[in-house]
Design a protein around this motif. Structure first.
Motif, PDB file in Angstrom:
ATOM      1  N   GLN A   8      22.306  26.148  35.113  1.00 44.83           N
ATOM      2  CA  GLN A   8      22.188  27.464  35.723  1.00 44.83           C
ATOM      3  C   GLN A   8      22.306  28.553  34.656  1.00 44.83           C
ATOM      4  O   GLN A   8      22.896  28.340  33.595  1.00 44.83           O
ATOM      5  CB  GLN A   8      23.289  27.679  36.769  1.00 44.83           C
ATOM      6  CG  GLN A   8      23.265  26.702  37.934  1.00 44.83           C
ATOM      7  CD  GLN A   8      24.449  26.908  38.864  1.00 44.83           C
ATOM      8  OE1 GLN A   8      25.562  27.182  38.418  1.00 44.83           O
ATOM      9  NE2 GLN A   8      24.200  26.797  40.154  1.00 44.83           N
ATOM     10  N   VAL A   9      21.751  29.720  34.961  1.00 39.65           N
ATOM     11  CA  VAL A   9      21.877  30.885  34.094  1.00 39.65           C
ATOM     12  C   VAL A   9      22.073  32.130  34.957  1.00 39.65           C
ATOM     13  O   VAL A   9      21.588  32.192  36.092  1.00 39.65           O
ATOM     14  CB  VAL A   9      20.636  31.085  33.194  1.00 39.65           C
ATOM     15  CG1 VAL A   9      20.630  30.125  32.040  1.00 39.65           C
ATOM     16  CG2 VAL A   9      19.355  30.999  33.999  1.00 39.65           C
ATOM     17  N   PRO A  10      22.790  33.136  34.436  1.00 38.92           N
ATOM     18  CA  PRO A  10      22.930  34.400  35.167  1.00 38.92           C
ATOM     19  C   PRO A  10      21.669  35.256  34.990  1.00 38.92           C
ATOM     20  O   PRO A  10      21.215  35.479  33.869  1.00 38.92           O
ATOM     21  CB  PRO A  10      24.146  35.052  34.522  1.00 38.92           C
ATOM     22  CG  PRO A  10      24.184  34.494  33.137  1.00 38.92           C
ATOM     23  CD  PRO A  10      23.608  33.114  33.214  1.00 38.92           C
ATOM     24  N   LYS A  86      24.366  30.051  26.152  1.00 40.91           N
ATOM     25  CA  LYS A  86      24.284  28.738  25.516  1.00 40.91           C
ATOM     26  C   LYS A  86      23.218  27.847  26.139  1.00 40.91           C
ATOM     27  O   LYS A  86      22.760  26.885  25.524  1.00 40.91           O
ATOM     28  CB  LYS A  86      25.640  28.045  25.563  1.00 40.91           C
ATOM     29  CG  LYS A  86      26.127  27.704  26.968  1.00 40.91           C
ATOM     30  CD  LYS A  86      27.482  27.031  26.932  1.00 40.91           C
ATOM     31  CE  LYS A  86      27.953  26.661  28.347  1.00 40.91           C
ATOM     32  NZ  LYS A  86      29.282  26.012  28.328  1.00 40.91           N
ATOM     33  N   GLN A  87      22.792  28.173  27.368  1.00 42.93           N
ATOM     34  CA  GLN A  87      21.775  27.374  28.047  1.00 42.93           C
ATOM     35  C   GLN A  87      20.358  27.744  27.615  1.00 42.93           C
ATOM     36  O   GLN A  87      19.389  27.111  28.056  1.00 42.93           O
ATOM     37  CB  GLN A  87      21.864  27.555  29.574  1.00 42.93           C
ATOM     38  CG  GLN A  87      23.247  27.397  30.169  1.00 42.93           C
ATOM     39  CD  GLN A  87      23.961  28.746  30.319  1.00 42.93           C
ATOM     40  OE1 GLN A  87      23.904  29.603  29.432  1.00 42.93           O
ATOM     41  NE2 GLN A  87      24.612  28.929  31.449  1.00 42.93           N
ATOM     42  N   LEU A  88      20.214  28.762  26.759  1.00 40.01           N
ATOM     43  CA  LEU A  88      18.876  29.247  26.412  1.00 40.01           C
ATOM     44  C   LEU A  88      17.975  28.158  25.847  1.00 40.01           C
ATOM     45  O   LEU A  88      16.823  28.026  26.299  1.00 40.01           O
ATOM     46  CB  LEU A  88      18.977  30.421  25.439  1.00 40.01           C
ATOM     47  CG  LEU A  88      17.630  31.000  24.984  1.00 40.01           C
ATOM     48  CD1 LEU A  88      16.881  31.629  26.164  1.00 40.01           C
ATOM     49  CD2 LEU A  88      17.822  32.024  23.871  1.00 40.01           C
ATOM     50  N   GLY A 108      18.373  39.974  17.952  1.00 38.79           N
ATOM     51  CA  GLY A 108      18.646  39.180  16.759  1.00 38.79           C
ATOM     52  C   GLY A 108      20.107  39.093  16.381  1.00 38.79           C
ATOM     53  O   GLY A 108      20.451  38.538  15.337  1.00 38.79           O
ATOM     54  N   ALA A 109      20.990  39.603  17.221  1.00 44.37           N
ATOM     55  CA  ALA A 109      22.414  39.634  16.874  1.00 44.37           C
ATOM     56  C   ALA A 109      23.121  38.306  17.116  1.00 44.37           C
ATOM     57  O   ALA A 109      24.246  38.110  16.649  1.00 44.37           O
ATOM     58  CB  ALA A 109      23.116  40.738  17.664  1.00 44.37           C
ATOM     59  N   PHE A 110      22.477  37.388  17.834  1.00 45.51           N
ATOM     60  CA  PHE A 110      23.075  36.090  18.143  1.00 45.51           C
ATOM     61  C   PHE A 110      22.019  35.021  17.887  1.00 45.51           C
ATOM     62  O   PHE A 110      20.870  35.160  18.294  1.00 45.51           O
ATOM     63  CB  PHE A 110      23.537  36.038  19.607  1.00 45.51           C
ATOM     64  CG  PHE A 110      24.533  37.101  19.950  1.00 45.51           C
ATOM     65  CD1 PHE A 110      25.890  36.860  19.860  1.00 45.51           C
ATOM     66  CD2 PHE A 110      24.096  38.358  20.362  1.00 45.51           C
ATOM     67  CE1 PHE A 110      26.810  37.845  20.171  1.00 45.51           C
ATOM     68  CE2 PHE A 110      25.005  39.352  20.676  1.00 45.51           C
ATOM     69  CZ  PHE A 110      26.363  39.100  20.574  1.00 45.51           C
ATOM     70  N   TRP A 111      22.434  33.940  17.243  1.00 44.35           N
ATOM     71  CA  TRP A 111      21.460  32.918  16.849  1.00 44.35           C
ATOM     72  C   TRP A 111      21.708  31.599  17.570  1.00 44.35           C
ATOM     73  O   TRP A 111      22.859  31.159  17.707  1.00 44.35           O
ATOM     74  CB  TRP A 111      21.521  32.663  15.348  1.00 44.35           C
ATOM     75  CG  TRP A 111      20.703  31.471  14.918  1.00 44.35           C
ATOM     76  CD1 TRP A 111      21.168  30.210  14.647  1.00 44.35           C
ATOM     77  CD2 TRP A 111      19.291  31.446  14.737  1.00 44.35           C
ATOM     78  NE1 TRP A 111      20.116  29.391  14.301  1.00 44.35           N
ATOM     79  CE2 TRP A 111      18.954  30.125  14.347  1.00 44.35           C
ATOM     80  CE3 TRP A 111      18.273  32.389  14.850  1.00 44.35           C
ATOM     81  CZ2 TRP A 111      17.655  29.729  14.079  1.00 44.35           C
ATOM     82  CZ3 TRP A 111      16.973  32.008  14.585  1.00 44.35           C
ATOM     83  CH2 TRP A 111      16.671  30.695  14.206  1.00 44.35           C
ATOM     84  N   GLN A 112      20.635  30.992  18.029  1.00 42.75           N
ATOM     85  CA  GLN A 112      20.632  29.603  18.478  1.00 42.75           C
ATOM     86  C   GLN A 112      19.286  29.003  18.076  1.00 42.75           C
ATOM     87  O   GLN A 112      18.269  29.708  18.057  1.00 42.75           O
ATOM     88  CB  GLN A 112      20.770  29.479  19.996  1.00 42.75           C
ATOM     89  CG  GLN A 112      22.090  29.926  20.571  1.00 42.75           C
ATOM     90  CD  GLN A 112      22.209  29.535  22.029  1.00 42.75           C
ATOM     91  OE1 GLN A 112      22.327  28.365  22.366  1.00 42.75           O
ATOM     92  NE2 GLN A 112      22.171  30.528  22.894  1.00 42.75           N
ATOM     93  N   GLU A 113      19.282  27.722  17.788  1.00 42.45           N
ATOM     94  CA  GLU A 113      18.026  27.025  17.547  1.00 42.45           C
ATOM     95  C   GLU A 113      17.304  26.836  18.869  1.00 42.45           C
ATOM     96  O   GLU A 113      17.896  26.397  19.855  1.00 42.45           O
ATOM     97  CB  GLU A 113      18.294  25.651  16.922  1.00 42.45           C
ATOM     98  CG  GLU A 113      18.750  25.708  15.478  1.00 42.45           C
ATOM     99  CD  GLU A 113      17.600  25.951  14.503  1.00 42.45           C
ATOM    100  OE1 GLU A 113      16.436  25.972  14.946  1.00 42.45           O
ATOM    101  OE2 GLU A 113      17.883  26.113  13.304  1.00 42.45           O
ATOM    102  N   ILE A 114      16.031  27.190  18.885  1.00 41.59           N
ATOM    103  CA  ILE A 114      15.216  26.968  20.074  1.00 41.59           C
ATOM    104  C   ILE A 114      13.935  26.265  19.641  1.00 41.59           C
ATOM    105  O   ILE A 114      13.601  26.244  18.448  1.00 41.59           O
ATOM    106  CB  ILE A 114      14.879  28.284  20.793  1.00 41.59           C
ATOM    107  CG1 ILE A 114      14.154  29.242  19.850  1.00 41.59           C
ATOM    108  CG2 ILE A 114      16.138  28.931  21.369  1.00 41.59           C
ATOM    109  CD1 ILE A 114      13.503  30.390  20.560  1.00 41.59           C
TER     110      ILE A 114
END
Length: 209
Positions: A8-10, A86-88, A108-114
């Motif tokens: 789930q995501v908000p 975190k679910q992105l 761009g202020a937060f990074w995750q590998e996608i």
């Protein structure tokens, strides 16, 4: 129960079968998934997060619910700030698995590998919010860079980074609340940087979401 029903995501809001109004994909038919929440607090935020979004809409939806809503072959994930969730990466992959193209808009202020096939629009806000610099990896990963212009000094702030992204399309977009003045400023900036391009929020001019 499938994993997509569990995850789930908000959600701030969703739109189906609208058009992308900005940047490289302007005019393309898209669905929008706007995720809830953003700490960056841009003063001119048009989705209600200039004060942190305490009173902004928020609804929890499963991936299955979101996918059932989709009508277009391209999906734009925006916010808020999508990369705080975190679910992105899993959401992006779930959308890609439906044979859709995925765009993500971020400060761009937060990074995750996608997944590498997702298109990233980087719109830096470090000059507005000193606590939220662009993560270095975004300057390499972004497919396009979009600057919201109100004073013309925004480009000077990122000058060192701009020297490293000459292979990417760069868009200058007038801040809507001062758009008449900003367009004039952008025209002067384009004379100095003829490879840059003007981006207008065309969805606002034509009255669509």
């Amino acid at each position: 129960m499938s994993i997509q029903e569990v995850l789930q995501v908000p959600i701030h809001e969703t739109f189906q079968s609208t058009v992308q109004g900005e940047g490289f994909w302007i005019g393309a038919l898209v669905d929008f998934i706007r995720l809830s929440g953003c700490p960056v607090r841009c003063s001119w935020c048009d989705t209600g997060y200039s004060d942190g979004g305490a009173n902004a809409p928020r609804e929890i939806k499963s991936f299955t619910e979101l996918i059932k809503e989709l009508q277009s072959s391209r999906v734009v994930i925006s916010g808020g700030e999508p990369f705080i969730h975190k679910q992105l990466p899993q959401l992006v992959q779930a959308l890609l698995d439906t044979d859709r193209q995925v765009n993500i808009e971020t400060s761009g202020a937060f990074w995750q590998e996608i997944p590498s096939s997702a298109w990233i629009t980087l719109s830096p806000k470090h000059h507005l919010s000193p606590s939220y610099p662009v993560k270095e990896l975004f300057w390499e990963r972004a497919n396009e860079i979009k600057f919201v212009i109100s004073t013309g000094q925004e480009l000077e702030f990122y000058n060192d980074y701009l020297l490293t992204v000459k292979d990417r399309p760069i868009f200058l977009q007038p801040e809507w609340n001062v758009r008449d003045r900003a367009v004039s400023i952008i025209l002067d900036l384009l004379k100095q940087n003829p490879n840059y391009r003007l981006s207008l929020q065309t969805h606002k001019y034509i009255g669509v979401a």
